[in-house]
Design an enzyme around this catalytic site. Structure first.
Site, PDB file in Angstrom:
ATOM      1  N   LYS A  88      41.920  -8.095  66.826  1.00  0.00           N
ATOM      2  CA  LYS A  88      43.464  -7.367  66.303  1.00  0.00           C
ATOM      3  C   LYS A  88      43.803  -6.513  66.581  1.00  0.00           C
ATOM      4  O   LYS A  88      44.753  -6.278  66.951  1.00  0.00           O
ATOM      5  CB  LYS A  88      43.300  -8.628  64.840  1.00  0.00           C
ATOM      6  CG  LYS A  88      43.385 -10.171  64.923  1.00  0.00           C
ATOM      7  CD  LYS A  88      43.336  -9.951  63.321  1.00  0.00           C
ATOM      8  CE  LYS A  88      43.766 -11.696  63.329  1.00  0.00           C
ATOM      9  NZ  LYS A  88      42.693 -12.610  64.455  1.00  0.00           N
ATOM     10  N   GLU A 111      49.483 -11.495  65.745  1.00  0.00           N
ATOM     11  CA  GLU A 111      48.595 -11.677  66.592  1.00  0.00           C
ATOM     12  C   GLU A 111      48.996 -12.680  67.352  1.00  0.00           C
ATOM     13  O   GLU A 111      49.717 -13.863  67.359  1.00  0.00           O
ATOM     14  CB  GLU A 111      47.784 -12.046  65.368  1.00  0.00           C
ATOM     15  CG  GLU A 111      48.245 -13.124  64.766  1.00  0.00           C
ATOM     16  CD  GLU A 111      46.628 -13.854  63.359  1.00  0.00           C
ATOM     17  OE1 GLU A 111      45.532 -13.617  63.600  1.00  0.00           O
ATOM     18  OE2 GLU A 111      47.230 -14.628  62.711  1.00  0.00           O
ATOM     19  N   PHE A 154      44.934 -23.453  41.520  1.00  0.00           N
ATOM     20  CA  PHE A 154      45.008 -23.899  42.783  1.00  0.00           C
ATOM     21  C   PHE A 154      43.257 -23.662  43.482  1.00  0.00           C
ATOM     22  O   PHE A 154      42.525 -23.446  44.379  1.00  0.00           O
ATOM     23  CB  PHE A 154      45.152 -23.274  43.897  1.00  0.00           C
ATOM     24  CG  PHE A 154      47.292 -23.055  44.350  1.00  0.00           C
ATOM     25  CD1 PHE A 154      47.213 -24.090  44.208  1.00  0.00           C
ATOM     26  CD2 PHE A 154      47.508 -22.291  43.715  1.00  0.00           C
ATOM     27  CE1 PHE A 154      48.384 -24.561  44.427  1.00  0.00           C
ATOM     28  CE2 PHE A 154      48.806 -22.572  43.296  1.00  0.00           C
ATOM     29  CZ  PHE A 154      49.621 -23.776  43.625  1.00  0.00           C
TER      30      PHE A 154
END
Length: 699
Positions: free
Chosen positions: A116, A292, A352
């Site tokens: 990246k 990206e 979550f």
């Protein structure tokens, strides 16, 4: 064309690739770990090869074992899917050296875009807008703090080789950097074998837009419009749609042309995606920045397939075989709207937290068949045939520009699980992808809500209620999206979608109707035919602490004295109730203490149902009080204790980070619920923890 394809992946994407390969007449080979020996992708393949134990590092990430499997089975190409080895330059190069075609881009392009830091430098040189930041290597936390301060908060810390939401931390302060920098390095090393981290400016109120590319080995590259992926949690995409409700034709063209320019700069071919961050306040067509490039097929590729009529997997295979695309940019059109929801094994009602276990019940909503008039091409739900209605594989090159406003919405499910299977702690928690298409965005949203209501999933915790709540949210329906949507709209966590008074009255009627039907069946089973329940049957139904007087008679159902215009379909023992009234409503129903648990429209409601004659005495029932567990730090999910920050005798403050548990390839910080002193520590770093296992106790 290839004769046999090995799919170097598992689960949903392995099944997805195999469906297209079979439709093209290509034999398929599956690889599997010990955890996947009876998985659907193994059963679907013509041949299968065991790789090794359950951990990915000992099975799916072993490139040498996958190449050996390809040679032993005679596979002449390998499709990597996404994740695992899909973006490993070394794997693509090893395939070429072994004389096996890699269904993906050339190794040099993977290397260029996989880093990246380097990819941003290349993007800038190719004339692509890039986010301001620091692209050099960062030695330690102190240097990270200095760099973040120079850039200006908020900043995003990212693992250089990261992706899929892993190895990313948002920092609003120096404390956030100090807490998150080392964790970002560890996640990058654990998931990608690279602990380098870079820091860039975080664009506030951002939208996440991505451009789908497809190119061939003859220099042809086109962009297949955009996808909006702004609904994210912890940088993991949750909802994707195509096209974006924000992108204008001018923006689409500018984004697409920059994405193609970047692809050309690195000699790209096959499917790839350029991800962009867009300022929600800028509609000039210039307020977007390169994030990206993913040199693989994306999880969200189905929404692009639905609006273009192209099968991206087929395109990838044909490009790998050396065939030209056969169409140019001006042939790519938009057809309707498509939305994808990711059904995860996680519990939104408990922050979550990842969830694992057996799929006791797995029954996805009914999917739409592929027909000759459908804009989609070789597509279908899992386990289905990907051929057209005449049984022949559709032609390779052909992009539809038809938009039929009268077309019926479609439902598609891409999955790789089955009822009775296990959701394992070793892999990604995604269970299935639910995709809908309709001529309009409103139609695609409505189809999602109805399909989520009909999705039966029992066993591990799941996010179906949460997905439905998002689909119903006024802000989502208006298209006013940012990557902060979930954090902004659910700051105190998710507690179920709100239900209006009309829905609650409907649920009260359903509960009373079900109770009447079950009481009637019980009398018939007892042989007391002369004592069958005769209407009217009067009940008191309590939902969300509100009592409703419900009468069930041959004339219909009345709630609180008002007759409801509806018809119900329910047989005692069924799991679903279908209501026909002002709108079609599907309700999942299960027995609960003194009543029923009714789930629909993004929430579960427990309805206590009592005969009207005994309801006045219910107030005297004794309620059991749950014990106070706040003095314990309890592991909320099965996982590995990778860090413990306190010891016995330490004083801790409410909200302080106490431990880090890794589960399903993500690190989870566990914090103190209250201020206190650590009395005892019951676990140590490196321990494998069970759900609800005590880590430490406060005095």
């Amino acid at each position: 064309m290839f004769k046999k394809i090995l799919v170097a992946n598992r689960g949903e994407i392995a099944c997805r690739v195999m469906r297209t390969a079979k439709a093209m007449g290509i034999k398929t080979v599956a690889v599997y770990s010990d955890a996947d020996v009876r998985s659907p992708h193994v059963l679907m393949a013509d041949e299968s090869v065991r790789l090794g134990p359950a951990p990915a590092a000992e099975s799916y990430l072993k490139a040498e074992l996958i190449l050996l499997a390809a040679k032993e089975t005679g596979a002449d190409c390998i499709h990597p899917g996404y994740g695992f080895l899909s973006e490993r330059e070394s794997f693509a190069r090893a395939c070429a050296e072994a004389g096996i075609a890699f269904v993906g881009p050339p190794p040099a392009a993977i290397a260029a875009m996989g880093d990246k830091i380097e990819s941003k430098k290349l993007a800038k040189a190719a004339g692509v807008n890039v986010v301001p930041g620091y692209l050099g290597e960062i030695a330690d936390t102190d240097e990270a703090v200095r760099i973040a301060g120079d850039i200006g908060y908020p900043v995003m810390m990212k693992a250089s080789a990261g992706g899929g939401g892993k190895g990313m931390r948002l920092a609003y302060s120096e404390q956030d950097v100090r807490e998150g920098f080392e964790a970002t390095k560890r996640e990058g090393l654990a998931s990608f074998g690279d602990d380098r981290v870079f820091i860039e400016k975080f664009i506030e109120s951002p939208r996440h837009i991505e451009i789908q590319l497809i190119g061939d080995q003859h220099g042809n590259i086109v962009y297949l419009n955009e996808r909006e992926c702004s609904i994210q949690r912890r940088h993991q995409k949750v909802v994707e749609e195509a096209p974006s409700p924000f992108v204008t034709p001018k923006m689409r063209k500018a984004m697409g042309e920059q994405a193609v320019a970047l692809a050309r700069a690195v000699g790209y071919y096959s499917a790839g995606t350029v991800e962009l961050i867009v300022s929600g306040a800028d509609t000039s067509g210039e307020g977007f920045y390169f994030l990206e490039m993913n040199t693989r097929l994306q999880v969200e590729h189905p929404v692009t397939e639905e609006i273009t009529g192209l099968d991206l997997v087929e395109l990838m295979i044909r490009v790998a075989a050396g065939e030209p695309l056969g169409f140019a940019q001006d042939a790519v059109k938009l057809n309707g709207w498509s939305i994808e929801n990711r059904v995860y094994a996680e519990d939104p009602y408990r922050g979550f937290l990842p969830s694992i276990g057996r799929l006791v019940r797995y029954n996805p909503p009914e999917t739409s068949p592929v027909t000759s008039t459908s804009p989609q091409r070789t597509l279908g739900s899992s386990g289905g045939d990907a051929r057209g209605s005449n049984g022949e594989t559709p032609a390779f090159a052909g992009v539809t520009d038809r938009l039929d406003a009268s077309a019926e919405p479609r439902v598609r499910v891409d999955d790789g699980v089955r009822e009775g299977g296990e959701v394992s702690m070793f892999y990604d928690p995604m269970i299935a992808k639910l995709i809908t298409w309709a001529p309009t965005r409103e139609g695609a949203v409505a189809a999602q809500i109805a399909a989520l209501d009909a999705f039966e999933l029992e066993g591990p915790g799941n996010n179906i209620d949460f997905l439905s709540a998002i689909m119903q949210h006024p802000r989502f329906q208006s298209g006013a999206l940012t990557t902060g949507f979930i954090a902004e709209e659910y700051p105190d966590g998710f507690h179920g979608a709100p239900a209006d008074a009309d829905l609650l009255r409907t649920l009260a009627a359903v509960a009373a109707f079900a109770a009447t039907a079950e009481a009637d069946r019980a009398r018939r089973v007892d042989g007391q035919l002369g004592k069958r329940l005769r209407p009217p049957a009067d009940w008191v139904v309590t939902i969300d602490t509100v009592d409703h007087a419900v009468s069930v008679s041959t004339d219909g159902i009345a709630v609180d004295g008002a007759a409801l215009d509806m018809s119900l379909e329910y047989t005692p023992g069924d799991r679903m109730v279908v209501v026909e009234g002002d709108e079609h409503l599907t309700i999942r129903i299960a027995r609960a203490r003194a009543g029923f648990k009714l789930t629909t429209r993004g929430a579960s409601h427990v309805a206590r149902v009592l005969p009207a004659r005994v309801a006045p005495y219910a107030a005297h029932m004794i309620e059991k009080v749950a014990p106070d567990l706040s003095k314990f730090l309890i592991c909320p999910m099965p996982g590995l204790l990778v860090r413990l920050d306190v010891a016995a005798g330490d004083r801790v403050e409410a909200g302080q980070a106490l431990a880090v548990v890794e589960a399903m390839k993500m690190e989870n910080i566990l914090r103190a619920e209250k201020t206190g002193v650590v009395k005892a520590v019951a676990a140590k770093t490196g321990d494998s923890l069970a759900v609800d296992q005590v880590i430490l106790e406060l005095e």
